[in-house]
Design a protein around this motif. Sequence first.
Motif, short mmCIF file in Angstrom:
data_model
loop_
_atom_site.label_atom_id
_atom_site.label_comp_id
_atom_site.label_asym_id
_atom_site.label_seq_id
_atom_site.Cartn_x
_atom_site.Cartn_y
_atom_site.Cartn_z
N ASP A 280 0.82 -0.94 0.12
CA ASP A 280 0.12 -0.03 0.15
C ASP A 280 0.98 1.24 -0.07
OD1 ASP A 280 -2.75 -0.97 0.00
OD2 ASP A 280 -2.22 -1.63 2.11
N ILE A 281 0.81 2.26 -0.85
CA ILE A 281 1.38 3.22 -1.00
C ILE A 281 0.40 4.58 -0.64
CG2 ILE A 281 2.67 5.05 -2.32
CD1 ILE A 281 3.60 2.64 -4.19
N TYR A 282 0.77 5.24 0.37
CA TYR A 282 -0.16 6.31 0.79
C TYR A 282 0.44 7.66 0.46
CZ TYR A 282 -2.70 2.73 3.20
OH TYR A 282 -3.46 1.60 3.76
N VAL A 283 -0.22 8.37 -0.07
CA VAL A 283 0.07 9.74 -0.67
C VAL A 283 -0.51 11.10 -0.08
CG1 VAL A 283 0.24 11.32 -2.80
CG2 VAL A 283 0.44 8.82 -3.08
N PHE A 284 0.52 11.85 0.18
CA PHE A 284 0.16 13.29 0.90
C PHE A 284 0.36 14.36 -0.20
CE2 PHE A 284 -0.43 11.46 5.09
CZ PHE A 284 0.05 10.10 4.94
N GLU A 285 -0.79 15.05 -0.33
CA GLU A 285 -0.34 16.24 -1.21
C GLU A 285 -1.37 17.28 -1.18
OE1 GLU A 285 1.55 17.13 -4.15
OE2 GLU A 285 0.36 18.74 -4.03
N ARG A 286 -0.91 18.44 -0.99
CA ARG A 286 -1.58 19.67 -0.91
C ARG A 286 -2.80 19.84 -1.69
NH1 ARG A 286 2.60 24.03 -0.87
NH2 ARG A 286 2.88 23.79 1.57
N LYS A 287 -2.47 19.87 -3.14
CA LYS A 287 -3.60 20.12 -4.32
C LYS A 287 -3.06 19.11 -5.17
CE LYS A 287 -5.86 23.96 -6.41
NZ LYS A 287 -6.27 23.15 -7.66
N VAL A 288 -4.10 18.19 -5.49
CA VAL A 288 -3.77 17.27 -6.58
C VAL A 288 -3.88 17.75 -7.92
CG1 VAL A 288 -4.47 14.96 -7.48
CG2 VAL A 288 -4.50 15.19 -4.92
N ALA A 289 -2.80 17.52 -8.61
CA ALA A 289 -2.47 18.19 -10.20
C ALA A 289 -1.80 16.99 -10.80
CB ALA A 289 -2.17 19.38 -9.97
N ALA A 290 -1.91 15.79 -10.51
CA ALA A 290 -0.98 15.01 -11.44
C ALA A 290 -1.43 14.24 -12.43
CB ALA A 290 -0.84 13.70 -10.30
N HIS A 291 -0.78 13.73 -13.20
CA HIS A 291 -1.34 12.96 -14.41
C HIS A 291 -2.43 11.99 -13.95
CE1 HIS A 291 -1.53 9.77 -17.74
NE2 HIS A 291 -0.71 10.74 -18.42
N PRO A 292 -3.56 12.03 -14.64
CA PRO A 292 -4.71 11.19 -14.28
C PRO A 292 -4.38 9.64 -14.13
CG PRO A 292 -5.30 12.60 -16.08
CD PRO A 292 -3.75 12.69 -15.88
N ASP A 293 -3.31 9.16 -14.66
CA ASP A 293 -3.06 7.70 -14.43
C ASP A 293 -2.29 7.45 -13.02
OD1 ASP A 293 -4.22 6.97 -16.78
OD2 ASP A 293 -2.37 6.89 -18.01
N CYS A 294 -1.88 8.76 -12.40
CA CYS A 294 -1.05 8.66 -11.39
C CYS A 294 -1.53 9.15 -10.19
CB CYS A 294 0.24 9.22 -11.60
SG CYS A 294 1.24 8.51 -13.10
N ILE A 295 -2.99 9.16 -10.04
CA ILE A 295 -3.50 9.58 -8.83
C ILE A 295 -4.22 8.19 -8.04
CG2 ILE A 295 -5.49 10.88 -7.88
CD1 ILE A 295 -5.02 12.73 -10.52
N PRO A 296 -3.69 8.21 -6.83
CA PRO A 296 -4.19 7.03 -6.07
C PRO A 296 -5.69 7.13 -5.70
CG PRO A 296 -2.91 8.68 -4.92
CD PRO A 296 -2.73 9.17 -5.89
N ASP A 297 -6.27 6.20 -5.09
CA ASP A 297 -7.79 5.97 -5.13
C ASP A 297 -7.87 6.78 -3.62
OD1 ASP A 297 -7.51 4.26 -2.71
OD2 ASP A 297 -7.11 2.71 -4.13
N ASP A 298 -9.11 7.06 -3.45
CA ASP A 298 -9.28 7.95 -2.21
C ASP A 298 -8.60 7.14 -0.82
OD1 ASP A 298 -10.58 9.83 -3.70
OD2 ASP A 298 -12.63 9.36 -3.15
N ASP A 299 -8.67 5.86 -0.78
CA ASP A 299 -8.38 5.18 0.53
C ASP A 299 -6.92 5.76 0.88
OD1 ASP A 299 -10.72 4.51 1.08
OD2 ASP A 299 -10.35 2.43 0.69
N HIS A 300 -6.30 5.87 -0.20
CA HIS A 300 -4.51 5.86 -0.25
C HIS A 300 -4.35 7.33 -0.66
CE1 HIS A 300 -5.33 1.66 -0.69
NE2 HIS A 300 -4.10 1.48 -0.27
N LEU A 301 -5.30 8.34 -0.36
CA LEU A 301 -4.72 9.72 -0.74
C LEU A 301 -5.05 10.85 0.56
CD1 LEU A 301 -3.73 11.86 -2.79
CD2 LEU A 301 -6.06 11.95 -3.77
N PHE A 302 -4.12 11.37 0.91
CA PHE A 302 -4.58 12.46 2.10
C PHE A 302 -4.16 13.87 1.38
CE2 PHE A 302 -3.50 8.50 4.18
CZ PHE A 302 -4.14 8.82 5.45
N THR A 303 -5.39 14.56 0.92
CA THR A 303 -5.36 15.91 0.38
C THR A 303 -5.34 16.81 1.60
OG1 THR A 303 -6.50 14.93 -1.33
CG2 THR A 303 -6.32 17.29 -1.18
N GLY A 304 -4.21 17.66 1.31
CA GLY A 304 -4.26 18.81 2.27
C GLY A 304 -2.96 18.95 2.62
N GLU A 305 -2.51 19.79 3.98
CA GLU A 305 -1.17 20.04 4.35
C GLU A 305 -0.83 18.64 4.83
OE1 GLU A 305 0.97 22.58 4.31
OE2 GLU A 305 -0.47 23.05 2.73
#
Length: 163
Positions: A54-79
């Motif tokens: 499992d890879i969990y990603v932390f990003e202030r504002k997601v603007a990645a290539h659409p193929d490289c955006i994790p699902d909601d369970d693995h994404l922490f958006t914000g600071e």
Amino acid sequence: MSRLDSFIRRMTAQRECLNAAAPQIAEMPGVILELGLGNGRTYDHMRGLFPERDIYVFERKVAAHPDCIPDDDHLFTGEVLDNLPVAAARLGRTAALVHSDIGSGRPETDVILFGQLVPLLNSMVVPGGLVLSDQKLPADDWQALPLPDGVAAERYFMYRVGA
Ligand SMILES: C[S@@+](CC[C@H](N)C(=O)[O-])C[C@H]1O[C@@H](n2cnc3c(N)ncnc32)[C@H](O)[C@@H]1O
């Protein structure tokens, strides 16, 4: 060195450090934390290196290539400083590897960010786990690891977290 040369060296350093980390955590169970999704390049590389984890990603504002955006369970958006405690409560101390690529290039900002980041990572990284960073981190009790061949000193940073 041209800006192109500098960019290529930074990308090469990232890739070589991530590649070097893979065998070092091969026998260590645990999740992976990616701090700073950006374009999703290093996230995509880690997906290839660690297909079972499992890879969990932390990003202030997601603007990645659409193929490289994790699902909601693995994404922490914000600071990241706000979200790491949330992740720690959910995941516990389970991270075998952290890749941090969130340096702003402004030392006065980064010193505050990284000063708060290190204790949060201590609560999430398993003993012996690795932290890779684009910036030097203020973690006196972490072991600075040698960089892979071809990566110049201080172009990237690899640490082993203590007990
Ligand atoms: C250099 S980019 C990461 C590039 C990425 N490694 C790649 O390969 O595409 C840095 C990212 O970190 C994010 N970031 C920087 N500081 C942050 C913070 N304090 N909290 C959350 N995200 C942050 C930025 O929004 C940006 O997308």
